[in-house]
Write an enzyme that holds these catalytic residues in place. Structure first.
Site, PDB file in Angstrom:
ATOM      1  N   HIS A   1       0.814  -1.219   0.000  1.00 22.33           N
ATOM      2  CA  HIS A   1       0.000   0.000   0.000  1.00 22.33           C
ATOM      3  C   HIS A   1       0.850   1.273   0.000  1.00 22.33           C
ATOM      4  O   HIS A   1       0.344   2.354  -0.285  1.00 22.33           O
ATOM      5  CB  HIS A   1      -0.984  -0.001   1.175  1.00 22.33           C
ATOM      6  CG  HIS A   1      -0.366   0.228   2.519  1.00 22.33           C
ATOM      7  ND1 HIS A   1      -0.090  -0.802   3.400  1.00 22.33           N
ATOM      8  CD2 HIS A   1       0.016   1.360   3.150  1.00 22.33           C
ATOM      9  CE1 HIS A   1       0.430  -0.300   4.501  1.00 22.33           C
ATOM     10  NE2 HIS A   1       0.508   1.018   4.381  1.00 22.33           N
TER      11      HIS A   1
ATOM     12  N   ASP B   1       0.185  -7.555   1.186  1.00 21.25           N
ATOM     13  CA  ASP B   1       0.597  -6.180   1.470  1.00 21.25           C
ATOM     14  C   ASP B   1       2.121  -6.055   1.496  1.00 21.25           C
ATOM     15  O   ASP B   1       2.684  -5.384   2.365  1.00 21.25           O
ATOM     16  CB  ASP B   1      -0.004  -5.668   2.774  1.00 21.25           C
ATOM     17  CG  ASP B   1       0.068  -4.143   2.884  1.00 21.25           C
ATOM     18  OD1 ASP B   1       0.194  -3.488   1.833  1.00 21.25           O
ATOM     19  OD2 ASP B   1       0.026  -3.615   4.011  1.00 21.25           O
TER      20      ASP B   1
ATOM     21  N   SER C   1       4.766   2.243   7.917  1.00 19.12           N
ATOM     22  CA  SER C   1       4.438   1.124   7.034  1.00 19.12           C
ATOM     23  C   SER C   1       5.626   0.725   6.169  1.00 19.12           C
ATOM     24  O   SER C   1       6.240   1.568   5.505  1.00 19.12           O
ATOM     25  CB  SER C   1       3.264   1.500   6.129  1.00 19.12           C
ATOM     26  OG  SER C   1       2.087   1.691   6.863  1.00 19.12           O
TER      27      SER C   1
END
Length: 346
Positions: A85, A115, A192
């Protein structure tokens, strides 16, 4: 014998507490030393990723959208790992290393279902890289250290413990991710794709998500999952998964039906729709059928079906057990590789 006054007891307790505090000093120093040592080993490999793209909300406004995240090098020749993402929809990807050197990055592979994404940068010299650990050997309570660039604050370190193992998390593609690590090492937007490491500086997970409404509930994809994804991307340029061409939902099965047919569970996948020409259509699967087993493995829901449809079933004849109205039947289905445009399908 003279009486022992309460004040004396308090003094004694205070003295004992002080002694205990002094005894804790070496433990605290050892903990700090472990964190500092782990950071020194892995921090040079942690990167700041900046993304420019038009595939998100900015596309409707005619402008380029910018986003950022974290990542880390895992080979000396410039391969790095981050979250899907973070780079999804990117037109340009820029990577800044720990020494502030910048490189343009190429997208090697992107897997929204886990992911995870692999990037590569070119460098004339050998680059620092992080060592992988083994997420199957983790224990709840052991030290976990997160490194990344939350909210733009680069080279930020947070510490905590492994709070739980074997969690599941829904990816943006809709597919369920398994063997996710829960930690209380604080994560924020921008973390992230950064590494979650153990006290020896070995990467045990890829920081993925947090629950904004909660405190200290954060998640990382286990590094063993990442190893498998990396292997798939290096071998095929993508992650290969099997596909039969159905959409459906998890539904209960009446207890009397379970008993009558001696089924192993009381839930199944209700087939709502079938893609024309797909393996399921060719096998004779019909809307309204309930899938209860595939290749001898019980299918108790959509997530179990997705988990079963791995690369090992591609091109191989499998037995699919169905409940159709008041009977149990078996058909033969030959899964194909999941088309790229149907990521997250079944």
């Amino acid at each position: 014998m003279p009486p022992q006054w309460a004040a004396n007891d308090g003094d004694a307790a205070a003295g004992a507490a002080g002694a205990a505090q002094n005894d804790d000093g070496p433990l605290l120093d050892a903990y700090s030393g472990a964190v500092v040592g782990a950071l020194e080993r892995v921090a040079p490999a942690v990167t700041f990723i900046e993304v420019t793209g038009r595939a998100r909300g900015a596309a409707r406004k005619g402008g380029a959208e910018r986003a950022s995240g974290s990542g880390f090098l895992f080979t000396p020749d410039g391969y790095l790992l981050t979250n899907s993402h973070v780079v999804d929809g990117a037109d340009e990807i820029s990577v800044r290393l720990n020494d502030d050197m910048r490189f343009a990055a190429d997208l090697v592979g992107n897997d929204p279902d886990s992911d995870l994404a692999v990037l590569r940068i070119g460098s004339p010299g050998v680059l620092p890289y992080a060592q992988f650990g083994d997420s199957s050997c983790l224990k709840v309570g052991q030290v976990a250290i997160a490194i990344g660039n939350p909210l733009g604050y680069s080279k930020t370190v947070t510490t905590g413990v492994v709070s739980a193992l074997g969690r599941t998390l829904r990816a943006t593609s809709g597919r369920l991710m398994h063997d996710v690590i829960q930690t209380d090492a604080a994560l924020n937007p921008g973390n992230s794709g950064g590494p979650l490491v153990d006290s020896k500086g070995r990467v045990i997970g890829v920081n993925t998500a947090m629950i904004p409404q909660a405190q200290a509930i954060c998640f990382a994809t286990g590094i063993n999952t990442a190893k498998w994804v990396i292997g798939q991307m290096f071998a095929h340029g993508r992650v290969r998964r099997a596909y039969i061409g159905v959409s459906g939902a998890t539904v209960p099965i009446a207890t009397r039906v379970v008993r009558h047919f001696s089924l192993s569970g009381n839930t199944a996948v209700h087939v709502a729709d079938i893609v024309p020409g797909s393996p399921a259509a060719q096998a004779g699967v019909q809307p309204g059928d309930r899938m209860v087993a595939l290749d001898g493995v019980r299918i108790d829901g959509i997530d179990a079906l997705q988990r079963k449809l791995d690369a090992g079933l591609i091109g191989r004849e499998c037995e699919l057990q169905l409940l159709r109205r008041s009977s149990v039947m078996k058909v033969t289905v030959r899964p194909i590789e999941l088309p790229a445009h149907r990521a997250g399908g079944k």
